[in-house]
Design an enzyme around this catalytic site. Structure first.
Site, mmCIF file in Angstrom:
data_model
loop_
_atom_site.group_PDB
_atom_site.id
_atom_site.type_symbol
_atom_site.label_atom_id
_atom_site.label_comp_id
_atom_site.label_asym_id
_atom_site.label_seq_id
_atom_site.Cartn_x
_atom_site.Cartn_y
_atom_site.Cartn_z
ATOM 1 C CB SER A 102 -2.333 2.819 12.900
ATOM 2 O OG SER A 102 -1.248 2.176 13.536
ATOM 3 N NE ARG A 103 0.357 -1.614 7.296
ATOM 4 C CZ ARG A 103 0.778 -1.808 6.052
ATOM 5 N NH1 ARG A 103 1.713 -2.706 5.810
ATOM 6 N NH2 ARG A 103 0.287 -1.114 5.051
ATOM 7 N N GLY A 125 6.815 10.254 7.922
ATOM 8 C CA GLY A 125 5.480 10.827 7.888
ATOM 9 C C GLY A 125 5.400 12.146 8.631
ATOM 10 C CB SER A 140 -0.957 -0.010 1.199
ATOM 11 O OG SER A 140 -0.251 -0.135 2.416
ATOM 12 C CE LYS A 154 5.916 5.346 12.278
ATOM 13 N NZ LYS A 154 4.851 4.891 11.373
#
Length: 333
Positions: free
Chosen positions: A259-260, A141, A15, A196
């Site tokens: 968020s996986r 990010g 993805s 994170k």
């Protein structure tokens, strides 16, 4: 005279790789795209969509050349963006001649570490493929692939010891829905991105255990202190952890529905085994591998990292999430 744009090679077809293809082509870059499965390459060429990830994103074949031969992509590209899960990097590059990377710029868009070797992607590429840190950058990010697909306004940070390279990469990625800026903190950004994901698992576990927003706010603020301790010990320099590359990336990963790692942690908190959660997700939660790497590195550093230790205890020592987080409560302030 207009500066010639580099040809970009994207290695990976998940993805985030697909989102980067969208960003790159929105800014009129020429892209060689390594897609592991030949059937997926044929599908992309026939239907102009990735069959497995972000299938709504149109692939512009006048700008993108998808192929299943990784060496062909490396050979025909000036800059290479690595976007395979960290656990599969060694396998993806197995058998590739290190000489093919000579003179190439290498950019990591991977938020993980090489398992068992406890190496950042930048260190792995230097050690195994001879890419110096001056030719390396990291894309950070806060930025979820799903929102990129919808062209929601997003921000990226490029970190490199070579600030000129970082700024050139900013120009390549900047488009109408992506804003990009450059900083020099390669290692701080890379380690923060790794940690994170661990914190996102912790937040997911807490949510699965029915802890509320009050607890998560304390969890995240304490997590930022753990990140600061770790990156300062590893690579002391002046950095502002309230910046989006650090705090922003931490927040989006710990709070977002996309968020996986948070999703994975939520399943663990609700009682799933690690194996069952991994099978049901069908996507890699980088934090699962990362927590073992960071935990083992910290054996030498001997820092007080209660959140990271708790996630390790739950995932690897199979301690009950309920009991472990009751203990963790007393370490947070």
């Amino acid at each position: 005279m207009e500066k010639k744009k580099p040809v970009i090679g994207v290695l990976g077809s998940g993805s985030w790789a697909t989102a980067l293809i969208k960003i790159l082509t929105s800014n009129d870059n020429k892209v060689n795209w390594w897609v592991r499965r030949e059937d997926d390459v044929k599908h992309i060429i026939s239907y102009k969509h990735n069959p497995a990830y972000l299938s709504a994103v149109e692939i512009h074949l006048n700008k993108v050349t998808p192929v299943s031969n990784i060496e062909e992509v490396i050979k025909n590209s000036d800059w290479l963006i690595l976007v395979v899960p960290a656990a599969f990097v060694k396998d993806a590059l197995k058998g590739v001649d290190p000489q093919l990377f000579k003179g190439k710029k290498v950019i990591s868009a991977i938020k993980g570490m090489i398992p068992d070797e406890n190496l950042l992607i930048s260190d792995f590429m230097e050690e195994y493929y001879g890419t110096p840190s001056s030719d390396t950058a990291v894309i950070a990010g806060p930025c979820h692939a799903e929102e990129v697909a919808m062209e929601k306004q997003s921000y990226l940070t490029i970190a490199s010891e070579n600030i000129e390279f970082a700024e050139n990469l900013c120009e390549v990625l900047d488009c109408h829905f992506i804003k990009v800026h450059a900083i020099k903190d390669l290692y701080g950004v890379e380690y923060s991105a790794v940690i994170k994901n661990i914190i996102a698992i912790a937040c997911g576990i807490a949510h699965g255990l029915n802890y509320g927003d009050n607890f998560q706010a304390v969890l995240v603020s304490n997590a930022l202190q753990e990140i600061e301790k770790f990156v300062e010990k590893i690579n002391a320099m002046e950095r502002q952890l309230s910046a989006s590359a650090y705090l922003g990336d931490l927040l989006v990963t710990t709070y977002s529905q996309f968020s996986r790692n948070r999703t994975f942690g939520n399943m663990i908190g609700r009682g799933y085994s690690v194996k069952t959660a991994q099978l049901e997700m069908e996507m890699i939660a980088e934090g699962y591998y990362a927590v073992k790497c960071i935990y083992e590195i910290n054996k030498k550093l001997e820092l007080d990292l209660p959140i990271i230790n708790s996630v390790y205890n739950v995932l690897y020592d199979k301690i009950s999430p309920f009991l472990e987080f009751r203990i963790l409560q007393n370490h947070l302030k």
